[in-house]
Design a protein around this motif. Structure first.
Motif, PDB file in Angstrom:
ATOM      1  N   ALA A 213     -11.040 -14.413 -14.138  1.00  0.00           N
ATOM      2  CA  ALA A 213     -10.886 -14.002 -15.535  1.00  0.00           C
ATOM      3  C   ALA A 213     -11.323 -12.551 -15.729  1.00  0.00           C
ATOM      4  O   ALA A 213     -10.680 -11.789 -16.455  1.00  0.00           O
ATOM      5  CB  ALA A 213     -11.687 -14.928 -16.443  1.00  0.00           C
ATOM      6  N   LEU A 214     -12.414 -12.165 -15.071  1.00  0.00           N
ATOM      7  CA  LEU A 214     -12.885 -10.785 -15.154  1.00  0.00           C
ATOM      8  C   LEU A 214     -11.815  -9.831 -14.634  1.00  0.00           C
ATOM      9  O   LEU A 214     -11.516  -8.820 -15.282  1.00  0.00           O
ATOM     10  CB  LEU A 214     -14.170 -10.626 -14.350  1.00  0.00           C
ATOM     11  N   TRP A 215     -11.246 -10.147 -13.475  1.00  0.00           N
ATOM     12  CA  TRP A 215     -10.203  -9.277 -12.921  1.00  0.00           C
ATOM     13  C   TRP A 215      -8.998  -9.218 -13.843  1.00  0.00           C
ATOM     14  O   TRP A 215      -8.436  -8.141 -14.092  1.00  0.00           O
ATOM     15  CB  TRP A 215      -9.757  -9.774 -11.535  1.00  0.00           C
ATOM     16  N   LEU A 216      -8.595 -10.368 -14.362  1.00  0.00           N
ATOM     17  CA  LEU A 216      -7.410 -10.411 -15.222  1.00  0.00           C
ATOM     18  C   LEU A 216      -7.626  -9.585 -16.479  1.00  0.00           C
ATOM     19  O   LEU A 216      -6.714  -8.890 -16.958  1.00  0.00           O
ATOM     20  CB  LEU A 216      -7.091 -11.865 -15.585  1.00  0.00           C
ATOM     21  N   CYS A 217      -8.837  -9.609 -17.014  1.00  0.00           N
ATOM     22  CA  CYS A 217      -9.179  -8.777 -18.167  1.00  0.00           C
ATOM     23  C   CYS A 217      -9.037  -7.305 -17.835  1.00  0.00           C
ATOM     24  O   CYS A 217      -8.475  -6.528 -18.620  1.00  0.00           O
ATOM     25  CB  CYS A 217     -10.594  -9.093 -18.629  1.00  0.00           C
ATOM     26  N   GLN A 218      -9.532  -6.894 -16.669  1.00  0.00           N
ATOM     27  CA  GLN A 218      -9.465  -5.486 -16.274  1.00  0.00           C
ATOM     28  C   GLN A 218      -8.021  -5.052 -16.032  1.00  0.00           C
ATOM     29  O   GLN A 218      -7.620  -3.948 -16.405  1.00  0.00           O
ATOM     30  CB  GLN A 218     -10.291  -5.256 -15.002  1.00  0.00           C
ATOM     31  N   ASP A 219      -7.235  -5.939 -15.433  1.00  0.00           N
ATOM     32  CA  ASP A 219      -5.842  -5.595 -15.168  1.00  0.00           C
ATOM     33  C   ASP A 219      -5.051  -5.515 -16.466  1.00  0.00           C
ATOM     34  O   ASP A 219      -4.089  -4.743 -16.567  1.00  0.00           O
ATOM     35  CB  ASP A 219      -5.212  -6.619 -14.220  1.00  0.00           C
ATOM     36  N   ARG A 220      -5.455  -6.282 -17.458  1.00  0.00           N
ATOM     37  CA  ARG A 220      -4.794  -6.187 -18.757  1.00  0.00           C
ATOM     38  C   ARG A 220      -5.083  -4.827 -19.402  1.00  0.00           C
ATOM     39  O   ARG A 220      -4.194  -4.227 -20.030  1.00  0.00           O
ATOM     40  CB  ARG A 220      -5.251  -7.322 -19.680  1.00  0.00           C
ATOM     41  N   ILE A 221      -6.312  -4.319 -19.250  1.00  0.00           N
ATOM     42  CA  ILE A 221      -6.633  -2.974 -19.756  1.00  0.00           C
ATOM     43  C   ILE A 221      -5.732  -1.945 -19.090  1.00  0.00           C
ATOM     44  O   ILE A 221      -5.142  -1.076 -19.749  1.00  0.00           O
ATOM     45  CB  ILE A 221      -8.113  -2.642 -19.496  1.00  0.00           C
ATOM     46  N   TYR A 222      -5.615  -2.044 -17.775  1.00  0.00           N
ATOM     47  CA  TYR A 222      -4.752  -1.137 -17.002  1.00  0.00           C
ATOM     48  C   TYR A 222      -3.306  -1.218 -17.496  1.00  0.00           C
ATOM     49  O   TYR A 222      -2.648  -0.198 -17.736  1.00  0.00           O
ATOM     50  CB  TYR A 222      -4.856  -1.531 -15.525  1.00  0.00           C
ATOM     51  N   ALA A 223      -2.796  -2.441 -17.647  1.00  0.00           N
ATOM     52  CA  ALA A 223      -1.382  -2.626 -17.972  1.00  0.00           C
ATOM     53  C   ALA A 223      -1.061  -2.324 -19.434  1.00  0.00           C
ATOM     54  O   ALA A 223      -0.010  -1.755 -19.745  1.00  0.00           O
ATOM     55  CB  ALA A 223      -0.963  -4.059 -17.627  1.00  0.00           C
ATOM     56  N   ALA A 224      -1.948  -2.704 -20.319  1.00  0.00           N
ATOM     57  CA  ALA A 224      -1.660  -2.562 -21.749  1.00  0.00           C
ATOM     58  C   ALA A 224      -1.890  -1.156 -22.263  1.00  0.00           C
ATOM     59  O   ALA A 224      -1.236  -0.726 -23.230  1.00  0.00           O
ATOM     60  CB  ALA A 224      -2.519  -3.544 -22.544  1.00  0.00           C
ATOM     61  N   HIS A 225      -2.780  -0.401 -21.620  1.00  0.00           N
ATOM     62  CA  HIS A 225      -3.141   0.907 -22.149  1.00  0.00           C
ATOM     63  C   HIS A 225      -2.852   2.062 -21.172  1.00  0.00           C
ATOM     64  O   HIS A 225      -2.123   2.997 -21.510  1.00  0.00           O
ATOM     65  CB  HIS A 225      -4.625   0.909 -22.537  1.00  0.00           C
ATOM     66  N   ALA A 226      -3.405   1.983 -19.973  1.00  0.00           N
ATOM     67  CA  ALA A 226      -3.305   3.119 -19.052  1.00  0.00           C
ATOM     68  C   ALA A 226      -1.900   3.299 -18.479  1.00  0.00           C
ATOM     69  O   ALA A 226      -1.400   4.421 -18.383  1.00  0.00           O
ATOM     70  CB  ALA A 226      -4.315   2.950 -17.915  1.00  0.00           C
TER      71      ALA A 226
ATOM     72  N   GLY B 236     -20.300 -11.847  -7.983  1.00  0.00           N
ATOM     73  CA  GLY B 236     -21.461 -11.697  -8.849  1.00  0.00           C
ATOM     74  C   GLY B 236     -21.235 -10.799 -10.050  1.00  0.00           C
ATOM     75  O   GLY B 236     -22.024 -10.829 -11.006  1.00  0.00           O
ATOM     76  N   GLU B 237     -20.190  -9.999 -10.038  1.00  0.00           N
ATOM     77  CA  GLU B 237     -19.930  -9.104 -11.178  1.00  0.00           C
ATOM     78  C   GLU B 237     -19.630  -9.876 -12.451  1.00  0.00           C
ATOM     79  O   GLU B 237     -19.910  -9.400 -13.558  1.00  0.00           O
ATOM     80  CB  GLU B 237     -18.759  -8.166 -10.875  1.00  0.00           C
ATOM     81  N   ASP B 238     -19.035 -11.048 -12.317  1.00  0.00           N
ATOM     82  CA  ASP B 238     -18.685 -11.824 -13.498  1.00  0.00           C
ATOM     83  C   ASP B 238     -19.945 -12.225 -14.280  1.00  0.00           C
ATOM     84  O   ASP B 238     -19.896 -12.366 -15.487  1.00  0.00           O
ATOM     85  CB  ASP B 238     -17.891 -13.071 -13.099  1.00  0.00           C
ATOM     86  N   THR B 239     -21.055 -12.357 -13.573  1.00  0.00           N
ATOM     87  CA  THR B 239     -22.323 -12.675 -14.251  1.00  0.00           C
ATOM     88  C   THR B 239     -22.873 -11.445 -14.972  1.00  0.00           C
ATOM     89  O   THR B 239     -23.342 -11.537 -16.117  1.00  0.00           O
ATOM     90  CB  THR B 239     -23.365 -13.175 -13.232  1.00  0.00           C
ATOM     91  N   ARG B 240     -22.792 -10.305 -14.318  1.00  0.00           N
ATOM     92  CA  ARG B 240     -23.368  -9.073 -14.884  1.00  0.00           C
ATOM     93  C   ARG B 240     -22.539  -8.494 -16.032  1.00  0.00           C
ATOM     94  O   ARG B 240     -23.081  -7.849 -16.918  1.00  0.00           O
ATOM     95  CB  ARG B 240     -23.489  -8.010 -13.802  1.00  0.00           C
ATOM     96  N   LEU B 241     -21.218  -8.699 -16.017  1.00  0.00           N
ATOM     97  CA  LEU B 241     -20.346  -7.991 -16.952  1.00  0.00           C
ATOM     98  C   LEU B 241     -19.864  -8.837 -18.122  1.00  0.00           C
ATOM     99  O   LEU B 241     -19.091  -8.366 -18.932  1.00  0.00           O
ATOM    100  CB  LEU B 241     -19.131  -7.433 -16.214  1.00  0.00           C
ATOM    101  N   SER B 242     -20.336 -10.047 -18.239  1.00  0.00           N
ATOM    102  CA  SER B 242     -19.947 -10.858 -19.387  1.00  0.00           C
ATOM    103  C   SER B 242     -20.732 -10.416 -20.612  1.00  0.00           C
ATOM    104  O   SER B 242     -21.956 -10.435 -20.604  1.00  0.00           O
ATOM    105  CB  SER B 242     -20.194 -12.340 -19.109  1.00  0.00           C
ATOM    106  N   SER B 243     -20.032 -10.013 -21.656  1.00  0.00           N
ATOM    107  CA  SER B 243     -20.703  -9.612 -22.898  1.00  0.00           C
ATOM    108  C   SER B 243     -21.023 -10.830 -23.755  1.00  0.00           C
ATOM    109  O   SER B 243     -21.561 -10.705 -24.852  1.00  0.00           O
ATOM    110  CB  SER B 243     -19.824  -8.640 -23.686  1.00  0.00           C
ATOM    111  N   ARG B 244     -20.699 -11.996 -23.223  1.00  0.00           N
ATOM    112  CA  ARG B 244     -20.977 -13.224 -23.989  1.00  0.00           C
ATOM    113  C   ARG B 244     -22.345 -13.799 -23.656  1.00  0.00           C
ATOM    114  O   ARG B 244     -22.748 -14.805 -24.206  1.00  0.00           O
ATOM    115  CB  ARG B 244     -19.892 -14.264 -23.670  1.00  0.00           C
TER     116      ARG B 244
END
Length: 243
Positions: free
Chosen positions: A39-52, A233-241
């Protein structure tokens, strides 16, 4: 030799292997990837695809010459058609991301943007803004080629499908199928052909400095692609929830 073939065959191959056979991809192919990390990766790829990506393609379109000999005008038109196809494709891709997330219960909202994502999108903006059209097209080809290779690697690892697979496994299969189709491979080949034609038109005889510049672009894309796959482990550190 075409410039893209030269770049793809550069030695050593360790950087390219690191980008296309990253541990994230190995975990995806063996269906051991956690739903949060996917889910973390998919979120980042959506930023790339939708904006950049749309901004990157739009800047490349603005660099297409609007005058010149008839033979150059033909290439310019073909380039415009290709880049328009890129924009149409990325609109579908963003909808695809959201559809996969909804169907397979992947929470792609509520994640912080990774530094690797910011670095990648910043480099895309820089190259498209200050680079030449052929530099931008080589950058585009490199992104698409590495992405294709990465998902072909995932596909090569996937076990036979089982009725007992969970949502994450189903999502991985759907993502893999999307980026290993013959149609996507043909698209990458079209980008490659256009990039090579522009490079050859601008740099007759492949000057040493021009080749070095393209090698730098290739190396940077490979580096960015490797960093774009989230580490364990990034999914634990980068969740704003949480926290």
């Amino acid at each position: 030799m075409d410039i893209t073939q030269h770049l793809y065959n550069l030695k050593p191959q360790l950087s390219k292997i690191a980008a296309t056979q990253h541990e994230f991809l190995t975990a995806a192919g063996t269906l051991s990837l956690s739903p949060a990390r996917l889910a973390l990766w998919l979120c980042q790829d959506r930023i790339y695809a939708a904006h950049a990506y749309p901004r990157f393609i739009g800047l490349l379109i603005s660099k297409i010459p609007f005058d010149g000999p008839a033979v150059e005008e033909e290439l310019n038109r073909e380039t415009l058609v290709l880049l328009t196809t890129c924009l149409e494709g990325v609109i579908r891709e963003v909808a695809f991301f959201e559809g996969v997330a909804k169907e397979w219960n992947l929470g792609i909202n509520g994640w912080k943007e990774r530094k690797a994502t910011r670095d990648y999108t910043a480099e895309m903006a820089r190259v498209a803004s200050v680079g030449s059209l052929e530099e931008g097209l080589v950058f585009l080809w490199a992104m698409e080629q590495i992405y294709l290779d990465a998902w072909k690697y995932v596909k090569s690892l996937l076990p036979p499908q089982s009725d007992s697979e969970d949502d994450t496994a189903n999502a991985i299969r759907q993502l893999t199928n999307n980026w290993t189709t013959p149609e996507f491979e043909v698209f990458v080949q079209k980008v490659e052909v256009i990039a090579n034609r522009h490079f050859a038109r601008r740099h007759h005889g492949h000057s040493h400095s021009a080749v070095r510049a393209m090698e730098s672009i290739w190396a940077r894309v490979v580096e960015l692609e490797e960093m774009f796959w989230p580490e364990d482990g990034e999914d634990t550190r980068l969740s704003s929830r949480t926290g």
